[in-house]
Design a protein around this motif. Structure first.
Motif, PDB file in Angstrom:
ATOM      1  N   LEU A  92       0.822  -1.208   0.000  1.00 59.88           N
ATOM      2  CA  LEU A  92       0.000   0.000   0.000  1.00 59.88           C
ATOM      3  C   LEU A  92       0.858   1.262   0.000  1.00 59.88           C
ATOM      4  O   LEU A  92       0.609   2.197  -0.773  1.00 59.88           O
ATOM      5  CB  LEU A  92      -0.940   0.010   1.208  1.00 59.88           C
ATOM      6  N   ASN A  93       1.866   1.303   0.867  1.00 61.19           N
ATOM      7  CA  ASN A  93       2.672   2.520   0.955  1.00 61.19           C
ATOM      8  C   ASN A  93       3.559   2.695  -0.276  1.00 61.19           C
ATOM      9  O   ASN A  93       3.773   3.817  -0.733  1.00 61.19           O
ATOM     10  CB  ASN A  93       3.502   2.542   2.243  1.00 61.19           C
TER      11      ASN A  93
ATOM     12  N   LEU B  46       1.245   4.015  -2.887  1.00 63.83           N
ATOM     13  CA  LEU B  46       0.949   5.423  -2.615  1.00 63.83           C
ATOM     14  C   LEU B  46       2.139   6.298  -2.997  1.00 63.83           C
ATOM     15  O   LEU B  46       1.971   7.341  -3.643  1.00 63.83           O
ATOM     16  CB  LEU B  46       0.585   5.631  -1.140  1.00 63.83           C
TER      17      LEU B  46
ATOM     18  N   LYS C 136       2.239   6.520  -6.722  1.00 63.18           N
ATOM     19  CA  LYS C 136       1.092   7.278  -7.241  1.00 63.18           C
ATOM     20  C   LYS C 136       1.279   8.782  -7.052  1.00 63.18           C
ATOM     21  O   LYS C 136       0.974   9.565  -7.946  1.00 63.18           O
ATOM     22  CB  LYS C 136      -0.181   6.804  -6.536  1.00 63.18           C
ATOM     23  N   ILE C 137       1.772   9.190  -5.892  1.00 67.14           N
ATOM     24  CA  ILE C 137       1.928  10.626  -5.630  1.00 67.14           C
ATOM     25  C   ILE C 137       3.317  11.130  -6.003  1.00 67.14           C
ATOM     26  O   ILE C 137       3.584  12.326  -5.925  1.00 67.14           O
ATOM     27  CB  ILE C 137       1.583  10.991  -4.169  1.00 67.14           C
TER      28      ILE C 137
ATOM     29  N   ALA D 290       4.646   9.712   1.128  1.00 67.31           N
ATOM     30  CA  ALA D 290       3.796   8.577   1.482  1.00 67.31           C
ATOM     31  C   ALA D 290       4.143   8.075   2.878  1.00 67.31           C
ATOM     32  O   ALA D 290       3.252   7.752   3.678  1.00 67.31           O
ATOM     33  CB  ALA D 290       3.957   7.448   0.460  1.00 67.31           C
TER      34      ALA D 290
ATOM     35  N   THR E 161       9.194   1.464   1.214  1.00 70.50           N
ATOM     36  CA  THR E 161       8.428   2.320   0.313  1.00 70.50           C
ATOM     37  C   THR E 161       9.247   2.670  -0.926  1.00 70.50           C
ATOM     38  O   THR E 161       8.709   2.713  -2.032  1.00 70.50           O
ATOM     39  CB  THR E 161       7.950   3.587   1.047  1.00 70.50           C
TER      40      THR E 161
END
Length: 146
Positions: A23-24, A27, A30-31, A37, A86
């Protein structure tokens, strides 16, 4: 609390680690900022822990000030884990990253238990336990062959 409850809770925590990583990492991709994140993850984690702290009625303020300062290194270590997973998981794969984290956990957990470091319960490294850890490490190795 029964030992089986402890085992179940830790199993759930273990299940959560790769999910957290995926998930991280997603994220961060994505950003466009793994650091942002990670900051968001820690902000949400802080709020969650603060809520549990407030609802639990804990009052350890005085004991926090007297705690040995080296014990707060745990915060640096969790930041290192989250930042590294991450950054690395999108490039190396969540499975690969977590498998090597697992290998590191096996090694450090055995040492911490064997020497009762940081106030941990003493659990000497027997030949049977060392064999089990080696078997788990070999399993991690096998996952890297495919």
């Amino acid at each position: 609390m029964p030992t089986s409850t402890y085992a179940f809770v830790m199993l759930c925590a273990g299940i959560g680690i790769p999910i957290l990583a995926a998930l991280n990492a997603a994220l961060g991709s994505k950003i466009g900022s793994p650091v942002a994140a990670s900051v968001m993850l820690f902000a949400i984690a802080f709020c969650s822990a603060a809520l549990v702290f407030m609802l639990g009625g804990f009052k350890p303020e005085a004991s926090i000030a007297s705690a040995p300062k080296h014990l707060f290194l745990a915060g640096v270590l969790i930041a290192f884990y989250v930042l590294s997973i991450t950054f690395i998981a999108p490039k190396f794969g969540v499975g690969n990253a977590v498998f090597f984290v697992l290998l590191g956990q096996l090694m450090s957990a055995a040492a911490i238990d064997h020497f009762a470091l940081f106030g941990a319960q003493l659990n000497p490294l027997s030949l049977t336990r060392a064999g089990g850890i080696a078997l788990m490490a070999f399993g991690v190795y096998l996952t890297q062959l495919a």
